[in-house]
Design a protein around this motif. Structure first.
Motif, PDB file in Angstrom:
ATOM      1  N   SER A  94     -73.176  48.050  -5.671  1.00 64.06           N
ATOM      2  CA  SER A  94     -74.121  47.351  -6.528  1.00 64.06           C
ATOM      3  C   SER A  94     -75.527  47.473  -5.953  1.00 64.06           C
ATOM      4  O   SER A  94     -75.726  47.821  -4.782  1.00 64.06           O
ATOM      5  CB  SER A  94     -73.724  45.875  -6.645  1.00 64.06           C
ATOM      6  N   ALA A 124     -73.223  40.298  -9.738  1.00 63.49           N
ATOM      7  CA  ALA A 124     -73.446  41.626  -9.171  1.00 63.49           C
ATOM      8  C   ALA A 124     -74.086  42.522 -10.222  1.00 63.49           C
ATOM      9  O   ALA A 124     -73.569  42.630 -11.343  1.00 63.49           O
ATOM     10  CB  ALA A 124     -72.131  42.227  -8.689  1.00 63.49           C
ATOM     11  N   GLU A 125     -75.194  43.138  -9.870  1.00 63.58           N
ATOM     12  CA  GLU A 125     -75.867  44.060 -10.779  1.00 63.58           C
ATOM     13  C   GLU A 125     -75.125  45.391 -10.802  1.00 63.58           C
ATOM     14  O   GLU A 125     -74.791  45.950  -9.756  1.00 63.58           O
ATOM     15  CB  GLU A 125     -77.313  44.275 -10.338  1.00 63.58           C
ATOM     16  N   LEU A 127     -72.119  45.859 -12.132  1.00 63.11           N
ATOM     17  CA  LEU A 127     -70.676  45.666 -12.190  1.00 63.11           C
ATOM     18  C   LEU A 127     -70.328  44.690 -13.298  1.00 63.11           C
ATOM     19  O   LEU A 127     -71.130  43.813 -13.637  1.00 63.11           O
ATOM     20  CB  LEU A 127     -70.136  45.135 -10.859  1.00 63.11           C
ATOM     21  N   THR A 162     -74.868  43.171 -15.696  1.00 62.58           N
ATOM     22  CA  THR A 162     -74.682  42.278 -14.553  1.00 62.58           C
ATOM     23  C   THR A 162     -73.478  41.395 -14.826  1.00 62.58           C
ATOM     24  O   THR A 162     -73.423  40.709 -15.848  1.00 62.58           O
ATOM     25  CB  THR A 162     -75.921  41.403 -14.294  1.00 62.58           C
TER      26      THR A 162
END
Length: 390
Positions: A94, A124-125, A127, A162
């Motif tokens: 990420s 999480a960016e 994912l 995200t």
């Protein structure tokens, strides 16, 4: 393609642009791609089919047009394997992973017997929420915890997607004193710096104070508390110096109890029930039914992590004197069909890929493994808890 999961982002974007003096209508469509294994990944060409209207029209063919089929070039990517330096249990590549917590009060107040809700959030960016692990929040033995169903959400951003995973946990203190909530750590891989990082919540020290109904039962543990916590000791001393209301409330209480016992005797005598044969408490059975409904809900939602948490809670009710530590322990004590479904659940929980778990077979096996006492024509003194086939 089985080598990648492709997810469309939002709605198509339409706008106009000019190229070489000609105006074009543009349709922009965005995707996010999640490779499932390392190696070469080939993205197939995109095919577009449209009609070109001819500017020349005639009386006999006013809408002259031709169909045109366009194909983009294939794209080949090299997918790197998981780095050997990554030591986390779940692979999380990420740009940024954040871990936060929230309490009804800040700092939280812990009182014996009163539940306190702890809200944990991991995001999480790049994912999806399905890729995020369950948050491992251990607590001391003086706190009982009851997790709620996690909330999962995917939010679209200009950079892609995200994932959000929120977990609410009810914590119930069982004794007074000073306790420490351990730190929570989630390892992840920074794809911009190619370095493993850790999202972390620091440990938290909390003080548990006695509740309104617990001061009379603290004499046995008061000496120990005085050694470790002067403030709690002062609170106990302050509780012991409350002014006594005198003897009349006690007299009134004994009279009320005597009246109640007399009324209960005559009520039982009128119904033909011998004195002292009141039904046993049914609270454990009620709790078991609530846990079973939560288990069915988790299975219906195909949520393996929630199902595991509820199964462990159910196991504590089923075997209170020898509580199982894992769902594997529960399977070992259960029927063959239920044990097999628990093994399937375990494989799903520890799978590295985005395996989709179906909870319906586990719930069906759970239902088949339950055997209840047949109904009897007359009520008995004791209610039997449900039996479990092993």
């Amino acid at each position: 393609d089985s080598d990648a999961v492709i997810k469309k982002l939002g709605d198509d974007r339409t706008f106009q642009t000019q190229r070489d003096g000609r105006r074009y209508e543009v349709v922009e469509r965005r995707y996010v791609i999640f490779p499932q294994q390392s190696g070469t990944l080939t993205i197939n060409p995109v095919v577009f089919e449209g009609q070109i209207v001819s500017p020349r029209r005639s009386l006999f063919n006013p809408t002259s047009s031709q169909t045109k089929r366009l194909r983009s070039d294939a794209v080949t990517l090299e997918i790197d394997p998981i780095p050997a330096s990554f030591l986390g249990p779940t692979w999380l590549p990420s740009r940024e992973v954040r871990l936060t917590e929230a309490w009804p009060q800040n700092p939280p107040e812990f009182v014996v017997g009163d539940p306190v809700t702890r809200t944990l959030l991991i995001l999480a960016e790049g994912l999806t929420s399905a890729q995020l692990p369950a948050i491992d929040a251990k607590v001391p033995s003086t706190l009982k915890q009851y997790p709620d169903q996690p909330l999962q959400e995917d939010k679209e951003t200009p950079q892609g997607i995200t994932g959000h995973r929120q977990e609410k946990i009810a914590l119930i203190p069982t004794s007074i004193g000073q306790v420490t909530l351990p730190a929570i750590e989630v390892p992840w891989w920074n794809i911009e710096t190619n370095v493993m990082e850790i999202a972390r919540l620091p440990e938290r020290h909390v003080r548990i104070i006695p509740g309104e109904t617990s001061s009379a039962d603290l004499s046995g543990g008061q000496a120990e508390v005085q050694q470790g916590d002067d403030n709690v000791s002062g609170l106990l001393n302050a509780t012991s110096t409350v002014r006594r209301p005198g003897i009349w409330p006690w007299v009134s209480g004994f009279l009320a109890i005597g009246w109640g016992l007399t009324a209960l005797f005559w009520w039982q005598h009128g119904r033909g029930v011998p004195a002292g044969s009141l039904p046993a408490k049914t609270q454990p059975a009620v709790d078991a039914r609530i846990v079973e409904r939560r288990l069915k809900d988790a299975c219906d939602k195909n949520d393996p992590h929630a199902t595991k948490a509820v199964l462990l809670e159910w196991g504590k009710l089923q075997w209170p004197n020898d509580q199982p530590k894992t769902i594997g322990d529960i399977g070992a004590r259960s029927s063959q069909v239920f044990q097999e479904e628990i093994a399937v659940l375990n494989r799903s929980l520890y799978s590295h890929g985005p395996e989709v778990w179906n909870g319906q077979p586990l719930w069906n096996a759970f239902e088949r493994s339950k055997v209840r006492e047949p109904e009897k024509p007359q009520s008995t003194n004791d209610e039997l808890a449900p039996l479990w086939v092993t």
